[in-house]
Design a protein around this motif. Structure first.
Motif, mmCIF file in Angstrom:
data_model
loop_
_atom_site.group_PDB
_atom_site.id
_atom_site.type_symbol
_atom_site.label_atom_id
_atom_site.label_comp_id
_atom_site.label_asym_id
_atom_site.label_seq_id
_atom_site.Cartn_x
_atom_site.Cartn_y
_atom_site.Cartn_z
ATOM 1 N N ARG A 56 14.448 -48.846 7.309
ATOM 2 C CA ARG A 56 13.526 -48.607 6.184
ATOM 3 C C ARG A 56 14.227 -47.801 5.098
ATOM 4 O O ARG A 56 14.917 -46.823 5.370
ATOM 5 C CB ARG A 56 12.263 -47.899 6.657
ATOM 6 N N ILE A 57 14.023 -48.226 3.865
ATOM 7 C CA ILE A 57 14.612 -47.532 2.714
ATOM 8 C C ILE A 57 13.597 -47.505 1.576
ATOM 9 O O ILE A 57 12.607 -48.237 1.582
ATOM 10 C CB ILE A 57 15.903 -48.224 2.206
ATOM 11 N N ASN A 58 13.860 -46.643 0.595
ATOM 12 C CA ASN A 58 13.068 -46.621 -0.639
ATOM 13 C C ASN A 58 13.732 -47.557 -1.645
ATOM 14 O O ASN A 58 14.800 -47.249 -2.182
ATOM 15 C CB ASN A 58 13.023 -45.211 -1.229
ATOM 16 N N GLU A 84 5.148 -36.690 11.550
ATOM 17 C CA GLU A 84 6.392 -36.198 10.955
ATOM 18 C C GLU A 84 7.222 -37.372 10.427
ATOM 19 O O GLU A 84 7.710 -37.343 9.300
ATOM 20 C CB GLU A 84 7.191 -35.396 11.990
ATOM 21 N N LEU A 140 17.341 -33.386 9.804
ATOM 22 C CA LEU A 140 16.017 -33.959 10.068
ATOM 23 C C LEU A 140 14.912 -33.221 9.323
ATOM 24 O O LEU A 140 13.815 -33.747 9.150
ATOM 25 C CB LEU A 140 15.735 -33.957 11.573
ATOM 26 N N SER A 141 15.189 -32.008 8.889
ATOM 27 C CA SER A 141 14.175 -31.276 8.126
ATOM 28 C C SER A 141 14.191 -31.672 6.654
ATOM 29 O O SER A 141 13.317 -31.275 5.897
ATOM 30 C CB SER A 141 14.408 -29.769 8.243
ATOM 31 N N SER A 169 12.919 -37.619 3.767
ATOM 32 C CA SER A 169 12.036 -38.456 4.584
ATOM 33 C C SER A 169 12.883 -39.407 5.403
ATOM 34 O O SER A 169 14.090 -39.534 5.179
ATOM 35 C CB SER A 169 11.124 -39.281 3.671
ATOM 36 N N GLY A 170 12.261 -40.107 6.332
ATOM 37 C CA GLY A 170 12.987 -41.079 7.149
ATOM 38 C C GLY A 170 13.726 -42.098 6.301
ATOM 39 O O GLY A 170 14.887 -42.436 6.572
ATOM 40 N N GLN A 171 13.045 -42.591 5.259
ATOM 41 C CA GLN A 171 13.668 -43.593 4.397
ATOM 42 C C GLN A 171 14.890 -43.028 3.686
ATOM 43 O O GLN A 171 15.949 -43.651 3.613
ATOM 44 C CB GLN A 171 12.673 -44.088 3.332
ATOM 45 N N LEU A 172 14.717 -41.838 3.118
ATOM 46 C CA LEU A 172 15.817 -41.242 2.353
ATOM 47 C C LEU A 172 16.991 -40.900 3.261
ATOM 48 O O LEU A 172 18.145 -41.062 2.876
ATOM 49 C CB LEU A 172 15.324 -39.996 1.612
ATOM 50 N N ARG A 173 16.705 -40.454 4.475
ATOM 51 C CA ARG A 173 17.796 -40.126 5.396
ATOM 52 C C ARG A 173 18.574 -41.381 5.803
ATOM 53 O O ARG A 173 19.749 -41.315 6.108
ATOM 54 C CB ARG A 173 17.257 -39.397 6.632
ATOM 55 N N SER A 193 6.121 -31.076 5.899
ATOM 56 C CA SER A 193 7.258 -31.982 5.890
ATOM 57 C C SER A 193 7.479 -32.459 4.456
ATOM 58 O O SER A 193 6.591 -32.343 3.618
ATOM 59 C CB SER A 193 6.977 -33.184 6.804
ATOM 60 N N TYR A 194 8.666 -33.004 4.199
ATOM 61 C CA TYR A 194 8.940 -33.669 2.931
ATOM 62 C C TYR A 194 8.779 -32.725 1.744
ATOM 63 O O TYR A 194 8.038 -32.993 0.806
ATOM 64 C CB TYR A 194 7.990 -34.861 2.778
#
Lengths: 753, 166, 329
Positions: B56-58, B138, C95-96, C99-103, C234-235
């Motif tokens: 998943r990406i932006n 999260e 991980l902090s 977001s999941g996408q950006l990481r 988060s985020y």
């Protein structure tokens, strides 16, 4: 029951059930199309240029660099844009004037009224070229003195005269004297910042001219508001403007009026002769669409040793813009919440050189309930009383100011149900006494309150010979589930399966529908739908009775059952299909149009005599990190009296949504307006913190489901009540967890640390 | 202009793009794939989430040219029980964030199955089985929903966790 | 966004000459650079994409250190078993963030060079010396709640936004770069510059120099962790964060690494606190004294004075947690 007040009954096969949204498949597959997703041959893209000063005059504009960008079609400024007509003035006697968002005649003036006002529009072949070229347009200004800082202008605020039907004013008894002699008093000053709606869909307009006919795709909460404003500003008949808005990506008040982007997209399309799409950047939404006013409030309460309130003093200050907006009715909540012999309520406001303020979910009550419900909680601490007990000791049986008996109020029950379900008896009486590891735990409550209003609507209902039903109404759907609940209501009223009903909405070519703000749409449309269904059944019955062997000879509609897709008298009956076929008709269609004078008379009577309101009890548990002051909401229960719940699934979701927006209001959200420049400096979703998944616990929503006796189907609106009381419940829980009373929103960790 | 090739929802597309065109604008404006939404255009809301080679990406922060040769899945290419679960659990209101939430959820479940940790994963390995609500919250925090349908979204994802064989 | 050319070379030898001319930027995941370009803050004429240079490996070197390619994605690095096990603080820091996408998009090299989130840096109507040298700093007397209190100057108080860099600072990471003049190694703590009078110059890289890898010394025996304090759960960027590794023997601190985020104009290695703690008692009083000593150098403004208290409280909380968890295991 009059024709204008059809509080009709229902078989209840679908009404009250948690029916899945009828637009679910479209929304979960990417097929739902929003305003920026309609393409036209030769479509051009527009981008806005914003002023960088708050007040002054444009001396010169440099557009050559922008024009030189490959693909640029036009750069429109006040020097070359075709004129729009003036906005007109907001007037209580002209309902359509509510659609005026600002008085600025964009691109027809060199005057700048706020930092971020659009001063040019670039039109280009691509979105990228338009945005880049817009970044190259520069202006020089003559600077004028600007008033932009709310806090420093508070002392200069002027008492409001009062808004018709929405007064926040009252002066009953002698509240100041009673306050001075009360054994227990609290006297607190609260403040709240500007908030912005942040619907996930940025405002977008696709505008297409065909001669002097205009088609606009626009996400709006008020189709007819957009239609009327565009007709007025572009000097064409209203019927020449078609506004299409089948899906709206969230509104919350921010799409209740057309703002600069809408007008300028249409202007750009007219100037260039091209279909034009203007999608505001997120920053552009902040600059051109108003938000919820910043505020200050004073709430002073005086009580006897028994907890009975002797005095309520509630005053407030809000702001508008010099270019528009309305004072916010912050103290209105104190008209209706607690009984007291002495009540003084007064609102004041100021004008600032900022974009107009505007409605945002539960205007007035969202802010006002923070002050009042925090103050009553603090009074409970002072008195050593349980805060629910103190509230119940002052629960009124009639309007505390108006003296009128409530037709419907069940707040005691909401608290009783909530206290039991939430485990309120587990709450330690002392502050700071509950702990879970690193977290200080606190529990808080607050009353939710939202005055119910109802407008009216037109609707047509068509029964086809194949048994299908088509309902047409220019209402709006932005996530409330409007077409779903109207489908349920019609299916029940006509006794047909859900699948037989199709509701058409989101298009000004349909009969006039109520706007989707003020929590009015469902009640307003339902009233019209119920009336139309009755009329339709009457027409069908009349048709049926003309047949020689009709089982309905001599029967009147109230004697008949509506079920199994037909009309029945006892066991004898006929399906609609049979009736229409026998009559040789391929359809029967009825139209309901409200009798406006009767409607207005009833509205005035209701406002004055039978105030209606949704109420509720908000319960929350927060955790505060003992080291860092981070506040997290860990549990929530809202128990609501919103009258009849038509669809538990969509109702729950909307109430939760209000609560979540309230969590953001309480803890993380704040629009930062630089006190020197008037510029919003956090115009982004990364720096304006709306709650994310991790901020939101499971939210338990309960409702009493008691029909309101004077409302269609007994329903009260529920779009806004969810947010009311939320910031206070959280502040009260933080007080319980830490002993600290935070008076200034949002409750960020630096205020708790 | 550079010619790139992407495999979009299973079919190969060859397109000429300028370097300044984002993957999101390429999809929405050129290819008329409007499922991925533009909510902020700066990676702050997640409405534009798509799967690029399964991750998943932006799409708003992705330059289209940089994704030459990639396999892109948008909501239009998703046919999965999670969509029904979103309807059943009422995991949306206005529907604008929904395509991004769904694509993000699918990517997230894949990450979870692959044992990738999150900020709330305790020491040691990612537990087998369905992710807890706390883990999902999260991991999904990059997808904002202003209507506040978060509870429904979490429930919908829990319903299908463990079934994400794409 | 200003128009630019795009090149994706397949080896470093081609990338460096392409990336050296003025107006050229290296592109990793784009999560920060593309945003800054769209905002008009970065206006490169040429982008050189480094994701085709085979810099995406993670390998253990013979001496036990860990070499992380500059193009490794943040999510990949955070999940790597060697990182989870030996460099816990780094995994948690990554991980902090975001977001999941950006990481999934962001690279190690890009994260090293990400730019501040100071709201005035992003506002084209504001004065910002980092964005437009010499224009002034509106943050000094404006909204500076998010700004730094350590390493600030009269020109700039913008906080460094990276979580990863805070952990790398604590870990004594070394940044490997290659440029027109060859390769060199820069300790992470010397990669970022304090703002001084030139806040627009943020690091010590020369023109054309490309970050190729980050090398972590062999894992510490000490337990390590990262704690991030922020407005959302988060985020959100840190208001304060702490990367710490702590080892205790006989109630004495035998090993300590401490770095702070959210409060410094660069990833802030807390040398003073480390000096005070090492060899001293492992108790809360000592932690607090060390924290206060580190923050004694703080320069606060009206909106960010709380960060001193917050950073101190967070340091103490993190060290307390590490001692409780049996530091040394």
């Amino acid at each position: 029951m009059t024709q204008d007040s059809p509080a009709g009954g229902t078989n209840g096969k679908y009404v009250g059930r948690p029916i899945a949204r009828i637009d679910g498949p479209a929304k979960t597959s990417g097929q739902a199309r929003f305003a920026a997703e309609y393409s036209y041959p030769d479509l051009a893209y527009a981008a806005l240029v914003y002023s960088t000063i708050a007040r002054g005059r444009i001396l010169s504009m440099e557009t050559a660099a922008a024009k030189a960008v490959d693909g640029v079609v036009a750069v429109l400024t006040h020097e070359n844009a075709p004129p729009m007509k003036p906005a007109g003035k907001l007037s209580p006697f002209d309902v359509s004037s509510i659609a005026i968002s600002t008085s600025v005649n964009y691109l027809a003036t060199d005057e700048v009224h706020w930092n971020g006002q659009p001063i040019a529009v670039v039109v280009a072949e691509t979105h990228e070229a338009a945005q880049y070229a817009a970044s190259l347009v520069t202006a020089t200004y003559q600077h004028w003195h600007a008033k932009v800082d709310f806090a420093s202008e508070v002392p200069n605020a002027i008492p409001d005269k009062g808004i018709p039907f929405m007064t926040g004013k009252a002066d009953k008894g002698d509240a100041m004297a009673a306050l001075a002699t009360s054994p227990f008093t609290v006297d607190l000053e609260f403040s709240t910042p500007q908030y912005n709606h942040n619907a996930l869909e940025p405002h977008a307009t696709t505008a297409v001219w065909d001669g002097d006919k205009l088609t606009v795709h626009e996400g709006t909460q008020s189709l007819t508001g957009v239609q009327g404003q565009l007709a007025k500003r572009f000097g064409i008949p209203k019927d020449n403007v078609r506004v299409l808005s089948p899906f709206v990506g969230g509104g919350f008040g921010g799409k209740a009026r057309p703002w600069a982007g809408t007008l300028l997209a249409v202007l750009a399309a007219r100037a260039t002769g091209r279909p034009v799409r203007l999608t505001l950047t997120r920053e552009g939404v902040y600059h051109t669409v108003g938000g919820r006013t910043a505020s200050t409030q004073r709430v002073a309460l005086g009580a006897g040793t028994d907890g009975q309130l002797a005095s309520i003093v509630h005053t407030s200050v809000s702001r508008t813009g010099y270019v528009g907006g309305m004072p916010e009715r912050i103290t209105e909540v104190s008209h209706e919440t607690y009984a007291a012999p002495n009540i003084y309520l007064q609102q004041s406001s100021m004008k600032l050189d900022l974009v107009s303020n505007t409605f945002m979910r539960a205007p007035g009550e969202a802010i006002g309930s923070f002050g009042l419900e925090s103050a009553i909680d603090e009074l409970a601490w002072d008195m050593g009383m349980d805060p629910i007990q103190l509230r119940m000791a002052n629960e009124p049986d009639r309007g505390p100011v108006s003296g009128k008996v409530f037709a419907h109020r069940h707040l005691r029950e909401a608290y009783a149900v909530g206290a039991e379900r939430f485990g309120w008896d587990q709450r330690e009486l002392r502050a700071g006494a509950m702990r879970d590891g690193r977290w200080l735990v606190g529990m808080g409550v607050a009353t939710a309150h939202h005055t119910a209003m109802q407008l009216t609507s037109s609707v047509t209902v068509r029964l086809n010979a194949d048994g299908t039903v088509v309902v047409r109404c220019a209402m709006q759907e932005m996530g409330m589930g409007a077409p779903t609940v109207q489908t349920q209501i019609v299916a029940d009223e006509l006794g047909v399966p859900l699948e037989a009903v199709r509701v058409e909405y989101g298009d000004t070519d349909l009969p006039w529908g109520a706007p989707a703000f003020g929590s009015v749409q469902t009640a307003s449309v339902t009233a019209a739908v119920l009336a139309a269904c009755t009329k339709l059944k009457q027409s069908v019955l009349t048709l049926a009775r003309k047949q020689p062997a009709s089982p309905f000879k001599g029967r009147k509609l109230p004697e008949l059952d509506t079920r199994d897709a037909g009309l029945f008298f006892g066991t004898r009956g006929q399906s609609y299909v049979e009736i229409l076929n026998a009559a040789g008709r391929n359809h029967v269609e009825v139209a309901y149009k409200p009798n406006m004078p009767a409607f207005l008379a009833r509205t005035v009577r209701d406002v004055g005599w039978r105030p209606k309101a949704a109420t509720g009890a908000q319960f929350c548990e927060v955790r505060v990190d003992a080291d860092t002051g981070e506040v997290r909401v860990s549990r929530w229960l809202g128990v609501f009296d919103v009258g009849t719940v038509i669809n538990a699934r969509t109702a729950e979701s909307q109430l939760r949504g209000g609560i979540i927006m309230g969590i953001g209001m309480a803890l993380t959200e704040r629009t930062l307006i630089d006190h020197r420049s008037g510029r919003i400096i956090n115009p982004s979703l990364s720096e304006y913190h709306i709650p994310v998944h991790a901020d939101v616990p499971h939210i338990d929503v309960q409702y009493l489901n008691k029909p309101e006796p004077n409302s269609p189907l007994g329903l009260l609106g529920l779009g806004e009540i969810g947010i009311t009381g939320v910031p206070a419940a959280i502040a009260n829980a933080v007080r319980h967890a830490t002993g600290k009373r935070v008076l200034d929103l949002p409750i960020t960790l630096d205020k708790v640390l | 202009m550079t010619e790139i090739q992407i495999k979009l929802n299973g079919s190969v597309e060859r397109i000429d793009v300028d370097p300044w065109v984002s993957l999101l604008d390429l999809l929405r404006e050129t290819l008329k794939i409007t499922g991925p939404k533009k909510g902020c255009d700066q990676g702050a809301c997640g409405a534009c989430t798509v799967l690029a080679d399964g991750r998943r990406i932006n799409a708003c922060l992705a330059l289209a040219v940089a994704y030459d040769g990639s396999e892109i899945t948008t909501i239009e290419g998703v046919s999965h029980p999670i969509q029904e679960a979103f309807i059943h659990r009422d995991g949306f209101q206005c529907g604008y964030c929904t395509p991004g939430q769904i694509c993000s959820a699918l990517g997230m479940l894949g990450e979870y199955q692959a044992g990738m940790p999150s900020a709330v994963t305790e020491a040691g390995e990612v537990p087998a089985g369905k992710p807890s609500p706390e883990e999902i919250r999260e991991r999904m925090s990059g997808n904002l929903c202003r209507c506040g349908a978060y509870n429904g979204i979490i429930m919908a994802i829990q319903d299908v966790a463990g079934t994400e064989n794409r | 966004m200003k128009p630019f050319t795009y090149l994706k070379p397949h080896d470093i030898e081609a990338a460096i000459p392409a990336g050296t001319p003025p107006g050229t930027k290296y592109l990793g995941g784009g999560t920060n650079l593309v945003d800054l370009m769209r905002e008009g803050i970065e206006q490169p004429d040429h982008l050189v994409d480094i994701t085709g240079l085979h810099l995406d490996g993670i390998e253990e070197l013979p001496d036990g250190s860990l070499r992380i390619g500059a193009a490794v994605r943040n999510s990949t690095l955070a999940a790597h078993p060697k990182v989870r096990k030996g460099y816990r603080v780094l995994s948690e820091a990554l991980l902090s963030g975001a977001s999941g996408q950006l990481r999934n998009m962001a690279t190690v090299g890009g994260n090293l060079l990400q730019r501040t989130r100071c709201p005035y840096f992003y506002s084209d109507a504001a004065a910002c010396n980092k964005r437009q040298p010499g224009s002034g700093c509106d943050a000094l007397d404006g909204f500076n709640r998010s700004c730094a209190v350590l390493g600030v100057s009269d020109s700039c108080i913008a906080a460094h936004p990276s979580d990863m860099c805070v952990a790398l600072s604590a870990l004594d990471a070394v940044v490997h770069v290659q440029g027109p003049g060859g390769t060199r190694e820069i300790p992470l703590t010397e990669l970022h510059r304090l703002p001084g009078d030139t806040p627009n110059i943020e690091n010590t890289l020369e023109a054309g120099e490309l970050v190729t890898a980050v090398v972590l010394p062999p894992p510490l025996s000490a337990r390590s962790t990262y704690r991030k304090v922020r407005d959302r759960a988060s985020y959100a960027f840190a208001l304060a964060s702490v990367a710490a590794a702590l080892e205790i023997e006989d109630d004495k601190v035998t090993r300590i690494r401490l770095a702070l985020g959210g409060v410094g104009t660069k990833p802030w290695r807390a040398y003073e606190a480390e000096r005070l703690l090492l060899g001293g008692p492992a108790d809360e009083q000592a932690y607090r004294r060390a924290a206060e000593a580190e923050l004694a150098a703080a320069t606060v403004r009206a909106g960010n004075a709380f960060k001193v208290t917050l950073a101190e409280a967070t340091i103490v909380a993190v060290l307390r947690d590490l001692s409780k968890a049996g530091a040394g295991s």
